[in-house]
Every structure is written in C-alpha cells, then in structure tokens.
Write a protein that holds these residues in place. Structure first.
Motif, PDB file in Angstrom:
ATOM      1  N   ARG A 195      -4.706 -13.946   2.256  1.00 38.49           N
ATOM      2  CA  ARG A 195      -4.200 -12.919   3.163  1.00 38.49           C
ATOM      3  C   ARG A 195      -3.492 -11.768   2.472  1.00 38.49           C
ATOM      4  NH1 ARG A 195      -1.557 -15.947   8.307  1.00 38.49           N
ATOM      5  NH2 ARG A 195      -1.633 -13.796   9.086  1.00 38.49           N
ATOM      6  N   THR A 196      -3.181 -11.898   1.179  1.00 43.89           N
ATOM      7  CA  THR A 196      -2.443 -10.809   0.512  1.00 43.89           C
ATOM      8  C   THR A 196      -3.112 -10.332  -0.767  1.00 43.89           C
ATOM      9  OG1 THR A 196      -1.001 -12.273  -0.812  1.00 43.89           O
ATOM     10  CG2 THR A 196      -0.296 -11.770   1.441  1.00 43.89           C
ATOM     11  N   HIS A 197      -4.284 -10.837  -1.078  1.00 49.18           N
ATOM     12  CA  HIS A 197      -5.043 -10.344  -2.234  1.00 49.18           C
ATOM     13  C   HIS A 197      -5.910  -9.186  -1.748  1.00 49.18           C
ATOM     14  CE1 HIS A 197      -7.426 -10.667  -6.012  1.00 49.18           C
ATOM     15  NE2 HIS A 197      -8.424 -10.285  -5.224  1.00 49.18           N
ATOM     16  N   THR A 198      -5.643  -7.984  -2.234  1.00 51.77           N
ATOM     17  CA  THR A 198      -6.382  -6.801  -1.813  1.00 51.77           C
ATOM     18  C   THR A 198      -6.948  -6.102  -3.036  1.00 51.77           C
ATOM     19  OG1 THR A 198      -4.461  -5.324  -1.930  1.00 51.77           O
ATOM     20  CG2 THR A 198      -4.812  -6.517   0.141  1.00 51.77           C
ATOM     21  N   LEU A 199      -7.881  -5.197  -2.808  1.00 49.96           N
ATOM     22  CA  LEU A 199      -8.473  -4.465  -3.932  1.00 49.96           C
ATOM     23  C   LEU A 199      -7.440  -3.607  -4.645  1.00 49.96           C
ATOM     24  CD1 LEU A 199     -11.905  -3.404  -2.404  1.00 49.96           C
ATOM     25  CD2 LEU A 199     -11.474  -5.168  -4.122  1.00 49.96           C
ATOM     26  N   SER A 200      -6.490  -3.057  -3.905  1.00 50.17           N
ATOM     27  CA  SER A 200      -5.480  -2.189  -4.517  1.00 50.17           C
ATOM     28  C   SER A 200      -4.311  -2.972  -5.098  1.00 50.17           C
ATOM     29  CB  SER A 200      -4.959  -1.184  -3.493  1.00 50.17           C
ATOM     30  OG  SER A 200      -4.381  -1.854  -2.389  1.00 50.17           O
ATOM     31  N   SER A 201      -4.101  -4.210  -4.611  1.00 48.99           N
ATOM     32  CA  SER A 201      -2.992  -5.037  -5.094  1.00 48.99           C
ATOM     33  C   SER A 201      -3.456  -6.483  -5.237  1.00 48.99           C
ATOM     34  CB  SER A 201      -1.803  -4.945  -4.123  1.00 48.99           C
ATOM     35  OG  SER A 201      -0.683  -5.664  -4.612  1.00 48.99           O
ATOM     36  N   PRO A 202      -4.297  -6.743  -6.228  1.00 52.65           N
ATOM     37  CA  PRO A 202      -4.888  -8.086  -6.368  1.00 52.65           C
ATOM     38  C   PRO A 202      -3.931  -9.084  -7.001  1.00 52.65           C
ATOM     39  CG  PRO A 202      -5.653  -6.675  -8.137  1.00 52.65           C
ATOM     40  CD  PRO A 202      -4.818  -5.798  -7.235  1.00 52.65           C
ATOM     41  N   TRP A 203      -4.179 -10.350  -6.712  1.00 58.71           N
ATOM     42  CA  TRP A 203      -3.488 -11.420  -7.422  1.00 58.71           C
ATOM     43  C   TRP A 203      -4.238 -11.736  -8.709  1.00 58.71           C
ATOM     44  CZ3 TRP A 203       1.191 -13.229  -6.909  1.00 58.71           C
ATOM     45  CH2 TRP A 203       1.843 -13.107  -5.675  1.00 58.71           C
ATOM     46  N   VAL A 204      -3.487 -11.929  -9.783  1.00 60.44           N
ATOM     47  CA  VAL A 204      -4.051 -12.294 -11.080  1.00 60.44           C
ATOM     48  C   VAL A 204      -3.532 -13.682 -11.433  1.00 60.44           C
ATOM     49  CG1 VAL A 204      -4.223 -11.701 -13.518  1.00 60.44           C
ATOM     50  CG2 VAL A 204      -4.158  -9.885 -11.795  1.00 60.44           C
TER      51      VAL A 204
ATOM     52  N   LYS B  25       0.834  -1.203   0.000  1.00 61.22           N
ATOM     53  CA  LYS B  25       0.000   0.000   0.000  1.00 61.22           C
ATOM     54  C   LYS B  25       0.869   1.252   0.000  1.00 61.22           C
ATOM     55  CE  LYS B  25      -3.808   2.338   2.352  1.00 61.22           C
ATOM     56  NZ  LYS B  25      -3.159   3.666   2.274  1.00 61.22           N
ATOM     57  N   MET B  26       1.950   1.244   0.780  1.00 64.11           N
ATOM     58  CA  MET B  26       2.846   2.397   0.801  1.00 64.11           C
ATOM     59  C   MET B  26       3.504   2.605  -0.557  1.00 64.11           C
ATOM     60  SD  MET B  26       4.657   2.446   4.568  1.00 64.11           S
ATOM     61  CE  MET B  26       5.182   0.729   4.587  1.00 64.11           C
ATOM     62  N   LEU B  27       3.900   1.528  -1.206  1.00 62.13           N
ATOM     63  CA  LEU B  27       4.506   1.651  -2.530  1.00 62.13           C
ATOM     64  C   LEU B  27       3.498   2.214  -3.534  1.00 62.13           C
ATOM     65  CD1 LEU B  27       6.500  -1.713  -2.748  1.00 62.13           C
ATOM     66  CD2 LEU B  27       7.363   0.553  -2.142  1.00 62.13           C
ATOM     67  N   ILE B  28       2.269   1.718  -3.476  1.00 61.30           N
ATOM     68  CA  ILE B  28       1.224   2.199  -4.380  1.00 61.30           C
ATOM     69  C   ILE B  28       0.912   3.668  -4.100  1.00 61.30           C
ATOM     70  CG2 ILE B  28      -1.211   1.934  -5.011  1.00 61.30           C
ATOM     71  CD1 ILE B  28      -0.811  -1.114  -4.434  1.00 61.30           C
ATOM     72  N   ASP B  29       0.809   4.026  -2.820  1.00 62.17           N
ATOM     73  CA  ASP B  29       0.547   5.425  -2.458  1.00 62.17           C
ATOM     74  C   ASP B  29       1.658   6.349  -2.934  1.00 62.17           C
ATOM     75  OD1 ASP B  29      -1.806   4.664  -1.260  1.00 62.17           O
ATOM     76  OD2 ASP B  29      -1.028   4.749   0.798  1.00 62.17           O
ATOM     77  N   ASP B  30       2.867   5.790  -3.052  1.00 62.47           N
ATOM     78  CA  ASP B  30       4.006   6.588  -3.529  1.00 62.47           C
ATOM     79  C   ASP B  30       4.043   6.685  -5.047  1.00 62.47           C
ATOM     80  OD1 ASP B  30       6.404   8.060  -2.636  1.00 62.47           O
ATOM     81  OD2 ASP B  30       7.481   6.563  -3.833  1.00 62.47           O
TER      82      ASP B  30
ATOM     83  N   VAL C   5     -14.896  -7.535  -2.746  1.00 61.05           N
ATOM     84  CA  VAL C   5     -15.729  -6.340  -2.876  1.00 61.05           C
ATOM     85  C   VAL C   5     -16.982  -6.480  -2.022  1.00 61.05           C
ATOM     86  CG1 VAL C   5     -17.119  -4.956  -4.464  1.00 61.05           C
ATOM     87  CG2 VAL C   5     -14.858  -5.784  -5.170  1.00 61.05           C
ATOM     88  N   ALA C   6     -17.637  -7.634  -2.099  1.00 59.81           N
ATOM     89  CA  ALA C   6     -18.848  -7.868  -1.318  1.00 59.81           C
ATOM     90  C   ALA C   6     -18.545  -7.809   0.180  1.00 59.81           C
ATOM     91  CB  ALA C   6     -19.451  -9.222  -1.686  1.00 59.81           C
ATOM     92  N   LYS C   7     -17.405  -8.363   0.584  1.00 57.08           N
ATOM     93  CA  LYS C   7     -17.036  -8.360   1.996  1.00 57.08           C
ATOM     94  C   LYS C   7     -16.798  -6.939   2.476  1.00 57.08           C
ATOM     95  CE  LYS C   7     -13.884 -10.499   5.330  1.00 57.08           C
ATOM     96  NZ  LYS C   7     -13.566  -9.261   6.037  1.00 57.08           N
ATOM     97  N   ARG C   8     -16.136  -6.134   1.659  1.00 59.00           N
ATOM     98  CA  ARG C   8     -15.888  -4.746   2.053  1.00 59.00           C
ATOM     99  C   ARG C   8     -17.213  -4.005   2.231  1.00 59.00           C
ATOM    100  NH1 ARG C   8     -11.659  -0.669  -0.757  1.00 59.00           N
ATOM    101  NH2 ARG C   8     -10.279  -1.858   0.596  1.00 59.00           N
TER     102      ARG C   8
END
Length: 257
Positions: free
Chosen positions: A190-199, A128-133, A249-252
């Motif tokens: 544990r590491t698939h997030t909306l801002s950094s998803p696994w493909v 998240k910090m890398l993406i925010d940067d 997305v539904a969980k959020r």
C-alpha cells in the motif's frame, strides 16, 4: 569480512563518495531524506553509523524519536516527524520513521484500527507532496531471517555494551514474527510507489548490507566528482532490490488501457 583490509578499503572509498555527495547537496541546497526501517536487530542503526561516520555534522542529522509524549499523542500523527525534515543543503537519516504506524504500532497494539487506516490513507499523498517540494526520499527496509534475529538478541543480552538496544518490542519480536510479516507485506503493498519505492536490504550479513545500502544511495544522485574513487557504485541485486517494482510499472501501464 568486517575486519578484512579489503572490506575496510571498500567501505572507506564508499564513505569518500558519501562526502562528495554531501558536499554537492550542501553547495546546491538539495534536500535528502533517508528512511531506515526493518525488523529489530536487522542492522539499521549500524548502517546509519557507517553512513554518517565521516560526514559533516553541520549538514546532516540523525532522527531517532522516542515514544510520543502525552502532548504529541494529541497532535496530528505526522507533526513531530515533520520537525526532522531536511533543510536546504541537509541530509536527514530517520532511524525509524512515521512507518512505525504501519508495522510496529498495529502489531503491538499502540494504535487503533482507525488510526492505522488513516495513516495508510495519508502517507502516499504526504510523501508525494514532499517530493514535489524538492525533497528526495529513499526508503530502506532492512530484512533479516528469524534465526539471525534470535542470535543477535541473545548477543545483546550477554553484552553490556549492547543491552541498551533491547526494548519491549524486541522481547516480543520473535513471538510476533508472523504478525510483523503480515503488516510488513501490507505496508509494501500500500505504500510502495514509483516515486517513493521501498528498497529491501538483506540484513543477514551486516557488513555487506552496509556497503550495498551506501551504494544504492550513491546511485540515486548525480554529484560532482562521482566515481572518482574508482570503487563499484552499482549495488548487488542479490542483496538489495526494490519491492516488486516491475509489477507496479506493468499495473500502471495496464490501467491506462
């Protein structure tokens, strides 16, 4: 398919699009980090070579780190990977990444349980910090079935040009198949997030995997001249897909109620 004129023409058009993307990144000081993870023999290295074949080497790097040195083992885990982060105007390809600690290391006993949990607890915040940067991150997992992996290992053993690819981990990949599956699923959860998803890329057919992974990268960015080759840019959802993104997305949304 690999040697067919249709495949070669399609690949070259997509590689032309990648050149346009790289030019846009260089001209606008953007930063792109593409992570390639997956089971052994799933086609990560070959995909990277097809991504980079016609790119300007002065504006891209492939990072494939060896096992850590004694000095690096005493450092913060992420430290040696951060040296490979993209500079302004640069594309970085990680041929395996810090996610070694999420799957390979716990399966092979290369890290302790505490080290594993520390990594899992840190990685989402770090990304998240890398993406925010301003760093764009794309995370690929190249999937492969057990039979295809076995056949590729056998091909490597009999071909001197491919024997350098064999490693200690490869020798145990089939034996520890279920262990790799267990930690892979934990990593996704544990590491698939909306801002950094696994493909997830279906790597059973290497040529198709290469084409579709390139398409995915192209769809994630706007760049000058996009689509001028006329080739299809939208990836085939049967061959490449995000990991259970709808669920997240539904969980959020439910968490907000």
């Amino acid at each position: 398919m690999k040697d067919s004129p249709e495949y070669q023409a399609e690949l070259q058009d997509l590689q032309r699009e990648l050149v346009l993307l790289q030019q846009d990144i260089a001209n606008n000081n953007k930063r792109l980090l593409i992570i390639f993870e997956g089971r052994d023999a799933a086609g990560k290295g070959g995909a990277i070579r097809h991504f980079t074949r016609h790119l300007n080497p002065r504006a891209m790097r492939v990072i494939a780190l060896p096992k850590p040195t004694e000095k690096e083992l005493g450092q913060w885990f992420f430290q040696r990977y951060f040296l490979g982060l993209p500079n302004p105007g640069e594309i970085i390809f990680f041929d395996r990444s810090w996610y070694n600690r999420a799957v390979v290391e716990p399966v092979m006993g290369f890290c302790t349980k505490d080290q594993y949990e520390e990594f899992i607890g840190q990685v989402n915040n770090i990304e998240k910090m890398l993406i925010d940067d301003g760093i764009q991150i794309i995370k690929f997992w190249f999937s492969i079935n057990r039979t295809a992996q076995h056949d590729r290992f056998e091909a490597r053993k009999s071909d001197i040009l491919k024997q350098w690819k064999l490693s200690t981990v490869d020798a145990l990949a089939q034996e520890k198949w279920d262990d790799f599956t267990f930690y892979k699923e934990k990593m996704f959860e544990r590491t698939h997030t909306l801002s950094s998803p696994w493909v997830i890329v279906n790597g059973n057919h290497k040529p198709k995997a290469r084409l579709e992974s390139i398409r995915h990268v192209l769809t994630q960015s706007d760049y000058e001249g996009k689509g001028t080759t006329g080739t299809r840019l939208h990836p085939d959802p049967k061959l490449i897909r995000p990991y259970d993104l709808d669920y997240l997305v539904a969980k959020r949304e439910s968490d907000r109620l």
